[in-house]
Design a protein around this motif. Structure first.
Motif, PDB file in Angstrom:
ATOM      1  N   GLY A 229     -36.476 -24.237   7.295  1.00  0.00           N
ATOM      2  CA  GLY A 229     -35.826 -22.327   7.497  1.00  0.00           C
ATOM      3  C   GLY A 229     -34.416 -22.208   7.791  1.00  0.00           C
ATOM      4  O   GLY A 229     -34.006 -21.662   8.509  1.00  0.00           O
ATOM      5  N   THR A 230     -33.574 -23.142   7.719  1.00  0.00           N
ATOM      6  CA  THR A 230     -32.243 -23.941   8.499  1.00  0.00           C
ATOM      7  C   THR A 230     -31.377 -23.594   7.156  1.00  0.00           C
ATOM      8  O   THR A 230     -31.571 -24.018   6.604  1.00  0.00           O
ATOM      9  CB  THR A 230     -32.115 -25.112   9.317  1.00  0.00           C
ATOM     10  OG1 THR A 230     -32.678 -24.687  10.753  1.00  0.00           O
ATOM     11  CG2 THR A 230     -30.528 -24.610   9.932  1.00  0.00           C
ATOM     12  N   THR A 231     -30.282 -22.655   7.528  1.00  0.00           N
ATOM     13  CA  THR A 231     -29.157 -22.736   6.291  1.00  0.00           C
ATOM     14  C   THR A 231     -28.352 -22.636   7.095  1.00  0.00           C
ATOM     15  O   THR A 231     -27.673 -21.554   8.453  1.00  0.00           O
ATOM     16  CB  THR A 231     -29.397 -21.199   5.872  1.00  0.00           C
ATOM     17  OG1 THR A 231     -29.491 -20.101   6.382  1.00  0.00           O
ATOM     18  CG2 THR A 231     -30.661 -21.516   5.002  1.00  0.00           C
ATOM     19  N   LEU A 232     -27.066 -22.722   6.618  1.00  0.00           N
ATOM     20  CA  LEU A 232     -25.707 -22.902   7.071  1.00  0.00           C
ATOM     21  C   LEU A 232     -25.170 -21.700   6.516  1.00  0.00           C
ATOM     22  O   LEU A 232     -24.786 -22.678   4.736  1.00  0.00           O
ATOM     23  CB  LEU A 232     -25.084 -23.762   7.159  1.00  0.00           C
ATOM     24  CG  LEU A 232     -23.439 -24.009   8.209  1.00  0.00           C
ATOM     25  CD1 LEU A 232     -23.726 -25.334   9.872  1.00  0.00           C
ATOM     26  CD2 LEU A 232     -22.488 -24.764   7.061  1.00  0.00           C
ATOM     27  N   ASN A 233     -24.122 -21.196   6.397  1.00  0.00           N
ATOM     28  CA  ASN A 233     -22.560 -20.475   5.201  1.00  0.00           C
ATOM     29  C   ASN A 233     -21.669 -20.351   5.971  1.00  0.00           C
ATOM     30  O   ASN A 233     -21.439 -19.640   7.057  1.00  0.00           O
ATOM     31  CB  ASN A 233     -23.522 -19.067   4.456  1.00  0.00           C
ATOM     32  CG  ASN A 233     -22.228 -18.743   3.778  1.00  0.00           C
ATOM     33  OD1 ASN A 233     -22.447 -18.898   2.711  1.00  0.00           O
ATOM     34  ND2 ASN A 233     -21.513 -17.369   4.296  1.00  0.00           N
ATOM     35  N   VAL A 234     -20.643 -21.270   5.557  1.00  0.00           N
ATOM     36  CA  VAL A 234     -19.230 -20.700   5.946  1.00  0.00           C
ATOM     37  C   VAL A 234     -18.826 -19.518   4.917  1.00  0.00           C
ATOM     38  O   VAL A 234     -18.592 -19.908   3.874  1.00  0.00           O
ATOM     39  CB  VAL A 234     -18.536 -22.553   5.401  1.00  0.00           C
ATOM     40  CG1 VAL A 234     -17.081 -21.942   5.513  1.00  0.00           C
ATOM     41  CG2 VAL A 234     -18.846 -23.551   6.278  1.00  0.00           C
ATOM     42  N   GLY A 235     -18.656 -18.704   5.937  1.00  0.00           N
ATOM     43  CA  GLY A 235     -17.791 -17.541   4.812  1.00  0.00           C
ATOM     44  C   GLY A 235     -16.992 -17.234   5.028  1.00  0.00           C
ATOM     45  O   GLY A 235     -16.218 -16.594   4.594  1.00  0.00           O
ATOM     46  N   LEU A 236     -15.454 -17.629   6.134  1.00  0.00           N
ATOM     47  CA  LEU A 236     -14.689 -17.190   6.289  1.00  0.00           C
ATOM     48  C   LEU A 236     -14.131 -18.455   6.111  1.00  0.00           C
ATOM     49  O   LEU A 236     -14.172 -19.174   6.874  1.00  0.00           O
ATOM     50  CB  LEU A 236     -13.894 -16.396   7.344  1.00  0.00           C
ATOM     51  CG  LEU A 236     -14.949 -15.150   7.492  1.00  0.00           C
ATOM     52  CD1 LEU A 236     -14.666 -14.627   8.493  1.00  0.00           C
ATOM     53  CD2 LEU A 236     -14.216 -14.297   6.388  1.00  0.00           C
ATOM     54  N   ILE A 237     -12.560 -18.257   5.576  1.00  0.00           N
ATOM     55  CA  ILE A 237     -11.492 -19.528   5.855  1.00  0.00           C
ATOM     56  C   ILE A 237     -10.258 -19.345   5.347  1.00  0.00           C
ATOM     57  O   ILE A 237      -9.748 -18.080   4.783  1.00  0.00           O
ATOM     58  CB  ILE A 237     -12.019 -20.882   4.682  1.00  0.00           C
ATOM     59  CG1 ILE A 237     -11.521 -22.806   5.161  1.00  0.00           C
ATOM     60  CG2 ILE A 237     -11.758 -20.701   3.290  1.00  0.00           C
ATOM     61  CD1 ILE A 237     -12.015 -23.709   3.848  1.00  0.00           C
ATOM     62  N   SER A 238      -9.578 -20.136   6.692  1.00  0.00           N
ATOM     63  CA  SER A 238      -8.083 -19.638   6.330  1.00  0.00           C
ATOM     64  C   SER A 238      -6.846 -20.609   7.167  1.00  0.00           C
ATOM     65  O   SER A 238      -7.349 -21.892   7.479  1.00  0.00           O
ATOM     66  CB  SER A 238      -7.441 -18.242   7.134  1.00  0.00           C
ATOM     67  OG  SER A 238      -8.308 -18.437   8.745  1.00  0.00           O
ATOM     68  N   GLY A 239      -5.427 -20.853   6.676  1.00  0.00           N
ATOM     69  CA  GLY A 239      -4.776 -21.908   7.207  1.00  0.00           C
ATOM     70  C   GLY A 239      -3.715 -21.978   6.258  1.00  0.00           C
ATOM     71  O   GLY A 239      -3.111 -21.532   5.041  1.00  0.00           O
ATOM     72  N   GLY A 240      -2.942 -23.016   7.049  1.00  0.00           N
ATOM     73  CA  GLY A 240      -1.588 -23.334   6.084  1.00  0.00           C
ATOM     74  C   GLY A 240      -0.755 -21.571   6.308  1.00  0.00           C
ATOM     75  O   GLY A 240      -1.192 -21.071   6.731  1.00  0.00           O
ATOM     76  N   THR A 241       0.825 -23.068   6.221  1.00  0.00           N
ATOM     77  CA  THR A 241       1.847 -21.635   5.577  1.00  0.00           C
ATOM     78  C   THR A 241       2.663 -21.216   4.781  1.00  0.00           C
ATOM     79  O   THR A 241       3.456 -20.658   4.202  1.00  0.00           O
ATOM     80  CB  THR A 241       2.665 -21.859   7.206  1.00  0.00           C
ATOM     81  OG1 THR A 241       3.372 -23.452   6.834  1.00  0.00           O
ATOM     82  CG2 THR A 241       2.335 -22.116   8.382  1.00  0.00           C
TER      83      THR A 241
END
Length: 377
Positions: A229-241
């Motif tokens: 019953g364990t789930t992981l979601n990467v919902g936001l990402i940002s970086g760099g110039t």
């Protein structure tokens, strides 16, 4: 008069109250509107139930205030009635999505999550009084930060539930099913610091934070355990110039859901062990667990059986469900105390533009609460 007949007769007045609440927007991050909203909630409650025997307002600071109203019962003990008045919808949403009743359903921001449940909870006590039915004392706790994790109100919910016969959470049902299990929620951010360099002139002197983060995201995505019953979601990402620069910084926001408490510790170890393959890159993890999982403890199992017996007395079959979302019921359950969730509306579309409530079920859900409160007496 039978309970169900009474709740059907007062449905028009309940719908009037619901319109009042939905047409006053209460976004979790708009303190001014939350203050107005809570004032309206209190006025509505006192209009329907009279002046409470005890009233406490707790200043939430930047978050919505907590209002606790206690009405003395005719039987020993107290039941905690939990309902949040904040919604996920930003102020101004109502302008192009008004409160609307048509074809047996009601739409509008927050109508399903969870202003209908709040109205039902108030009218349940009104009905018990008018029909002369026994009931414990009731403490209503209205909080304005549930949608952002109950960061302020959690400790007050835990305190108020300490000696309660039961805590009833008026979040929406799942197609009429009560929610007896919910997942715990963790919110985390992974921040990566690399070494900037010109991507064309000097690529080897750079250590891209974005490349490192991509490596870590792949690793994190493989750490869930759906069989548990364990789930992981990467919902936001940002970086760099810039495209021609080895990124110096990159971050990602992560939502983790767990059905079992030991999984919280395992995921903590996963985050603690995050390292980039390039030693020039540093990784920092912030965040924490917002809510523990809600698992059916023995007192809650007994409470559900009581509710099911009440429903059977009305001629209904009441079932239960486990869901991935969390609520304030998680806090109560984790302390081993009796709690039932999903006492509110029947409908669908929480946090979505198709959010709606089925009108025909409002009287029966109110009747279920009334019957359970009488049974607890």
């Amino acid at each position: 008069m039978p309970i169900t007949r009474w709740t059907s007769q007062v449905l028009p007045a309940m719908l009037d109250d619901l319109r009042t609440l939905v047409e006053l927007e209460t976004h979790s991050y708009d303190k001014a509107m939350l203050t107005r909203g809570l004032s309206t909630v209190r006025a509505l409650v006192e209009e329907r139930l009279g002046v409470p025997d005890q009233a406490v307002v707790r200043d939430g600071g930047q978050y919505g205030d907590v209002l606790e109203l206690t009405y003395r019962g005719t039987a020993p003990g107290t039941v905690l009635m939990l309902a949040h008045y904040d919604t996920v919808w930003p102020t101004g949403t109502l302008a192009d999505w008004p409160f609307t009743m048509a074809d047996g359903r009601i739409t509008g921001p927050g109508v399903f999550d969870m202003k209908t449940g709040l109205v039902q909870s108030v009218w349940a006590l009104r009905g018990l009084r008018e029909l002369g039915l026994p009931h414990p004392s009731l403490t209503y706790l209205f909080n304005g930060d549930e949608e952002i994790g109950s960061l302020f109100s959690r400790r007050h919910i835990e305190a108020a539930s300490a000696d309660a016969l039961a805590s009833l959470v008026f979040e929406a049902s799942l197609d009429g099913l009560l929610k007896t299990a919910r997942k715990g929620v963790g919110k985390f951010e992974v921040a990566v610091k690399g070494v900037e360099a010109h991507a064309g002139l000097d690529p080897d002197s750079g250590a891209s934070a974005i490349h490192a983060l991509a490596e870590l995201v792949t690793r994190l995505a493989g750490s869930d355990a759906r069989e548990l019953g364990t789930t992981l979601n990467v919902g936001l990402i940002s970086g760099g110039t810039g495209c021609n620069v080895a990124a110096g910084r990159a971050t990602c926001g992560i939502d983790v859901r767990v059905a079992q408490a030991p999984e919280m510790e395992r995921m903590n170890e996963v985050f603690a062990g995050l390292r980039a393959s390039d030693p020039r890159v540093t990784v920092t993890v912030t965040g924490d667990w917002n809510r523990p999982p809600m698992t059916p403890n023995p007192p809650s199992r007994r409470l559900f059986k009581e509710a099911r017996a009440v429903a059977a007395g009305f001629g209904w079959e009441l079932e239960e469900a486990a869901v991935g979302g969390a609520s304030d019921g998680n806090f109560v359950s984790a302390l081993g105390r009796p709690v039932l969730d999903g006492m509110g509306a029947v409908g669908a579309g929480a946090h979505a533009r198709h959010e709606h409530v089925l009108i025909e079920h409002i009287p029966e859900r109110t009747a279920l609460t009334m019957g359970l409160l009488t049974a607890l007496a």
